[in-house]
Enzyme design. Structure first.
Site, short mmCIF file in Angstrom:
data_model
loop_
_atom_site.label_atom_id
_atom_site.label_comp_id
_atom_site.label_asym_id
_atom_site.label_seq_id
_atom_site.Cartn_x
_atom_site.Cartn_y
_atom_site.Cartn_z
N GLU A 1 81.63 38.51 -15.00
CA GLU A 1 81.41 39.97 -15.92
C GLU A 1 80.06 41.34 -15.14
O GLU A 1 80.36 42.23 -14.96
CB GLU A 1 80.08 39.39 -17.17
CG GLU A 1 80.31 38.45 -17.79
CD GLU A 1 80.57 36.92 -18.04
OE1 GLU A 1 81.08 36.52 -19.01
OE2 GLU A 1 80.81 36.77 -16.69
N GLU B 1 81.77 29.22 -19.09
CA GLU B 1 80.42 29.09 -20.39
C GLU B 1 81.41 28.44 -20.93
O GLU B 1 79.94 27.12 -21.69
CB GLU B 1 80.07 30.75 -20.95
CG GLU B 1 79.10 31.73 -19.79
CD GLU B 1 79.25 32.80 -20.72
OE1 GLU B 1 78.11 33.72 -20.63
OE2 GLU B 1 79.87 33.33 -21.11
#
Length: 237
Positions: free
Chosen positions: A108, A88
């Site tokens: 995730e 990210e």
């Protein structure tokens, strides 16, 4: 592995803010020392129920960076693992230089949590749509060469040359007129007063989904299973 702690987040946030304000700085390079660029959030801290983003630092998102649009070009110099929040951070950077052994991914979903630092909407935007969705849904990683082929990475270089290559690229940018470069970045992103209007709704949706998901049993089970080194048991609640 440079998993981000509250102390690291405040340090990085301060460094980015100073770089943006300092007119002597024309380009910013962000990197990680060691075997990983950044392995994301500290899941053991998450399992303990700790708040990773310190109070007062919520505005700029994960690492004080992912929602912090600065005027100067940013380059992620990625060595080793860039997983979860590490990917990210790369997605939030303007340019990416990666070592041959670099790995990107948003795992995730394998831990019952959510790529809530911009990854869930930026990955499908910056990759071909279906490729991005597959990586988002499976949590599978991709190597640097694959990432470059799909446009996520600008340059892939031998592992020992990542930072030098990123700095050389930064110097090429810094050789140009700074106001011209900053104007070009502002127009390319369509910024208004340092904001990305096209992302305002996305961040609002992102934060609502994060709040909902992180209150679930599965979001507690995933990090706990990671900390206890066992397979998670999902309950879909």
């Amino acid at each position: 592995m440079n998993a981000l702690s509250p102390a690291m987040i405040t340090t990085l946030d301060g460094a980015i803010g100073r770089a943006d304000a300092d007119e002597r700085v024309h380009c910013v390079v962000i990197t990680g020392v060691g075997r990983a660029f950044c392995a994301g959030a500290d899941l053991k801290a998450v399992a303990r129920g700790e708040q990773l983003t310190p109070a007062g630092y919520e505005r700029f998102g994960f690492a004080g960076y992912v929602a912090h649009f600065i005027r100067k070009p940013t380059i992620a110099a990625v060595n080793g693992f860039a997983l979860g929040g590490g990917t990210e951070i790369a997605l939030a950077s303007d340019l990416v230089v990666a070592g041959e052994s670099a790995t990107f991914g948003l795992p995730e979903v394998t831990r019952g949590i959510f790529a809530g630092a911009g990854g869930a909407f930026r990955l499908p935007q910056q990759l071909p749509w279906k490729i991005g969705l597959e990586l988002l849904f499976t949590g599978d990683p991709i190597d640097a060469v694959t990432a470059q082929r799909h446009g996520l990475v600008n340059h892939v270089v031998p592992d020992g040359q990542v930072l030098d290559t990123a700095l050389a690229l930064a110097h090429r940018i810094a050789h140009n007129a700074p106001l011209s470069v900053q104007a070009s970045k502002r127009l390319a992103y369509g910024t208004v007063d340092g904001r990305l209007p096209g992302e305002d709704d996305r961040w609002a949706q992102n934060n609502a989904v994060t709040e909902w998901l992180m209150s679930s049993e599965d979001a507690k089970e995933g990090p706990l299973a990671f900390a206890e080194k066992r397979a998670p048991v999902w309950h879909s609640r």
